[in-house]
Design a protein around this motif. Structure first.
Motif, PDB file in Angstrom:
ATOM      1  N   GLY A  45       0.795  -1.224   0.000  1.00  8.14           N
ATOM      2  CA  GLY A  45       0.000   0.000   0.000  1.00  8.14           C
ATOM      3  C   GLY A  45       0.826   1.273   0.000  1.00  8.14           C
ATOM      4  N   ASP A  46       2.087   1.181   0.437  1.00  7.62           N
ATOM      5  CA  ASP A  46       2.952   2.365   0.489  1.00  7.62           C
ATOM      6  C   ASP A  46       3.787   2.562  -0.779  1.00  7.62           C
ATOM      7  N   GLY A  47       3.517   1.769  -1.826  1.00  9.83           N
ATOM      8  CA  GLY A  47       4.230   1.933  -3.088  1.00  9.83           C
ATOM      9  C   GLY A  47       5.432   1.029  -3.273  1.00  9.83           C
ATOM     10  N   ARG A  48       5.752   0.211  -2.270  1.00 11.31           N
ATOM     11  CA  ARG A  48       6.844  -0.744  -2.442  1.00 11.31           C
ATOM     12  C   ARG A  48       6.329  -1.957  -3.206  1.00 11.31           C
ATOM     13  N   ALA A  49       7.222  -2.599  -3.970  1.00  9.16           N
ATOM     14  CA  ALA A  49       6.848  -3.769  -4.758  1.00  9.16           C
ATOM     15  C   ALA A  49       7.905  -4.849  -4.623  1.00  9.16           C
ATOM     16  N   GLU A  50       7.461  -6.084  -4.769  1.00  6.52           N
ATOM     17  CA  GLU A  50       8.372  -7.222  -4.808  1.00  6.52           C
ATOM     18  C   GLU A  50       7.859  -8.178  -5.875  1.00  6.52           C
ATOM     19  N   VAL A  51       8.758  -8.735  -6.668  1.00  4.27           N
ATOM     20  CA  VAL A  51       8.397  -9.780  -7.620  1.00  4.27           C
ATOM     21  C   VAL A  51       9.267 -11.002  -7.356  1.00  4.27           C
ATOM     22  N   ARG A  52       8.699 -12.163  -7.650  1.00  5.19           N
ATOM     23  CA  ARG A  52       9.443 -13.419  -7.503  1.00  5.19           C
ATOM     24  C   ARG A  52       9.257 -14.235  -8.771  1.00  5.19           C
ATOM     25  N   ASN A  53      10.353 -14.429  -9.482  1.00  8.66           N
ATOM     26  CA  ASN A  53      10.387 -15.260 -10.699  1.00  8.66           C
ATOM     27  C   ASN A  53       9.380 -14.823 -11.757  1.00  8.66           C
ATOM     28  N   LEU A  54       9.204 -13.523 -11.910  1.00 11.13           N
ATOM     29  CA  LEU A  54       8.279 -12.985 -12.908  1.00 11.13           C
ATOM     30  C   LEU A  54       9.024 -12.730 -14.214  1.00 11.13           C
ATOM     31  N   GLY A  55       8.513 -13.280 -15.313  1.00 10.68           N
ATOM     32  CA  GLY A  55       9.117 -13.109 -16.631  1.00 10.68           C
ATOM     33  C   GLY A  55       8.856 -11.728 -17.197  1.00 10.68           C
ATOM     34  N   GLY A  56       9.605 -11.367 -18.220  1.00  9.49           N
ATOM     35  CA  GLY A  56       9.486 -10.059 -18.848  1.00  9.49           C
ATOM     36  C   GLY A  56       8.251  -9.923 -19.726  1.00  9.49           C
ATOM     37  N   GLU A  57       8.040  -8.714 -20.197  1.00  7.20           N
ATOM     38  CA  GLU A  57       6.910  -8.410 -21.071  1.00  7.20           C
ATOM     39  C   GLU A  57       7.301  -8.562 -22.536  1.00  7.20           C
ATOM     40  N   ASP A  58       6.284  -8.527 -23.382  1.00  7.50           N
ATOM     41  CA  ASP A  58       6.445  -8.503 -24.834  1.00  7.50           C
ATOM     42  C   ASP A  58       7.517  -9.503 -25.273  1.00  7.50           C
ATOM     43  N   TRP A  59       8.488  -9.066 -26.083  1.00  5.22           N
ATOM     44  CA  TRP A  59       9.530  -9.961 -26.602  1.00  5.22           C
ATOM     45  C   TRP A  59      10.403 -10.529 -25.489  1.00  5.22           C
ATOM     46  N   ASP A  60      10.573  -9.768 -24.391  1.00  6.31           N
ATOM     47  CA  ASP A  60      11.417 -10.249 -23.297  1.00  6.31           C
ATOM     48  C   ASP A  60      10.917 -11.569 -22.730  1.00  6.31           C
ATOM     49  N   PHE A  61       9.611 -11.793 -22.753  1.00  2.86           N
ATOM     50  CA  PHE A  61       9.043 -13.024 -22.217  1.00  2.86           C
ATOM     51  C   PHE A  61       9.586 -14.242 -22.964  1.00  2.86           C
ATOM     52  N   ASP A  62       9.799 -14.099 -24.269  1.00  2.00           N
ATOM     53  CA  ASP A  62      10.290 -15.211 -25.076  1.00  2.00           C
ATOM     54  C   ASP A  62      11.719 -15.612 -24.728  1.00  2.00           C
ATOM     55  N   GLU A  63      12.448 -14.741 -24.027  1.00  2.00           N
ATOM     56  CA  GLU A  63      13.815 -15.082 -23.623  1.00  2.00           C
ATOM     57  C   GLU A  63      13.842 -16.120 -22.510  1.00  2.00           C
ATOM     58  N   GLY A  64      12.706 -16.288 -21.812  1.00  5.00           N
ATOM     59  CA  GLY A  64      12.596 -17.357 -20.841  1.00  5.00           C
ATOM     60  C   GLY A  64      13.195 -17.104 -19.476  1.00  5.00           C
ATOM     61  N   TRP A  65      13.470 -15.854 -19.123  1.00  4.25           N
ATOM     62  CA  TRP A  65      14.027 -15.588 -17.795  1.00  4.25           C
ATOM     63  C   TRP A  65      12.934 -15.114 -16.848  1.00  4.25           C
ATOM     64  N   GLY A  69      13.060  -9.627  -7.103  1.00  2.00           N
ATOM     65  CA  GLY A  69      13.657  -8.397  -6.607  1.00  2.00           C
ATOM     66  C   GLY A  69      12.624  -7.463  -6.006  1.00  2.00           C
ATOM     67  N   THR A  70      13.105  -6.293  -5.613  1.00  2.00           N
ATOM     68  CA  THR A  70      12.256  -5.293  -4.973  1.00  2.00           C
ATOM     69  C   THR A  70      12.384  -3.957  -5.686  1.00  2.00           C
ATOM     70  N   GLY A  71      11.387  -3.120  -5.480  1.00  2.00           N
ATOM     71  CA  GLY A  71      11.386  -1.793  -6.081  1.00  2.00           C
ATOM     72  C   GLY A  71      10.121  -1.059  -5.687  1.00  2.00           C
ATOM     73  N   THR A  72       9.502  -0.389  -6.661  1.00  2.00           N
ATOM     74  CA  THR A  72       8.319   0.420  -6.393  1.00  2.00           C
ATOM     75  C   THR A  72       7.236   0.144  -7.428  1.00  2.00           C
ATOM     76  N   TRP A  73       6.022   0.595  -7.106  1.00  2.00           N
ATOM     77  CA  TRP A  73       4.921   0.516  -8.065  1.00  2.00           C
ATOM     78  C   TRP A  73       4.065   1.761  -7.936  1.00  2.00           C
ATOM     79  N   GLN A  74       3.365   2.065  -9.026  1.00  2.62           N
ATOM     80  CA  GLN A  74       2.448   3.191  -9.036  1.00  2.62           C
ATOM     81  C   GLN A  74       1.437   3.022 -10.154  1.00  2.62           C
ATOM     82  N   LEU A  75       0.323   3.710 -10.018  1.00  3.20           N
ATOM     83  CA  LEU A  75      -0.645   3.798 -11.104  1.00  3.20           C
ATOM     84  C   LEU A  75      -0.209   4.933 -12.007  1.00  3.20           C
ATOM     85  N   VAL A  76      -0.184   4.699 -13.302  1.00 10.33           N
ATOM     86  CA  VAL A  76       0.155   5.765 -14.245  1.00 10.33           C
ATOM     87  C   VAL A  76      -1.053   5.997 -15.144  1.00 10.33           C
ATOM     88  N   LYS A  77      -1.264   7.256 -15.504  1.00  8.04           N
ATOM     89  CA  LYS A  77      -2.437   7.617 -16.308  1.00  8.04           C
ATOM     90  C   LYS A  77      -2.396   7.010 -17.697  1.00  8.04           C
TER      91      LYS A  77
END
Length: 163
Positions: A45-65, A69-77
């Motif tokens: 709720g405070d804007g911190r984010a964590e992902v575990r073993n999440l693959g990339g988007e678009d073409w990156d997903f096809d790379e199979g990784w 890690g940790t970071g931040t998240w936000q809603l963008v218009k």
């Protein structure tokens, strides 16, 4: 009279129409989510984010990784990705990568089995859709002209505010 329109490359006319939610709130999105192949996305709720073993988007997903890690998240218009392009989005930026996996190839995907170079940071933009189960973020994987749409499923039970 015949009008011929010529296009080249990947243009906006080729991208699929995607579900859009314009009234999502951060409180509605905060929580634990499960993605493809058991990946986890935690939006605090405070804007911190964590992902575990999440693959990339678009073409990156096809790379199979997959990243952890940790970071931040936000809603963008308006998202900046080619396929989300301009619709409201959930932007998750991982700036502290603590792990990376190479997923094995599957029959339904064209993932490579070549090891992928270490990734120092990564940003996803999740679109959003309202379904019978409630708000569901999604992301696109594979060729942007014919993407696979992967929903995140809520893995916690949100606390509903009294009306």
């Amino acid at each position: 009279m015949v009008l011929v329109v010529l296009t080249s490359g990947c243009g906006a006319l080729f991208y699929p129409t995607l579900p859009t939610v314009r009234d999502a709130s951060t409180s509605e999105l905060a929580g634990d989510w499960t993605g493809p192949d058991g990946a986890k996305v935690i939006l605090e709720g405070d804007g911190r984010a964590e992902v575990r073993n999440l693959g990339g988007e678009d073409w990156d997903f096809d790379e199979g990784w997959g990243l952890t890690g940790t970071g931040t998240w936000q809603l963008v218009k308006g998202g900046s990705g080619q396929t989300i392009g301009g619709a409201p989005a959930v932007q998750v930026s991982i700036t502290n990568v603590t792990g990376q996996i190479q997923r094995p190839p599957r029959d339904i995907d064209e993932w490579t089995t070549e090891p992928f170079a270490p990734i120092a940071q990564y940003t996803w933009e999740f679109g959003m859709e309202r379904t019978n189960e409630g708000l569901q973020p999604y992301y696109l994987a594979g060729d942007p002209d014919a993407p696979n749409l992967y929903h995140l499923e809520r893995s916690d039970r949100p606390t509903l505010a009294p009306r």
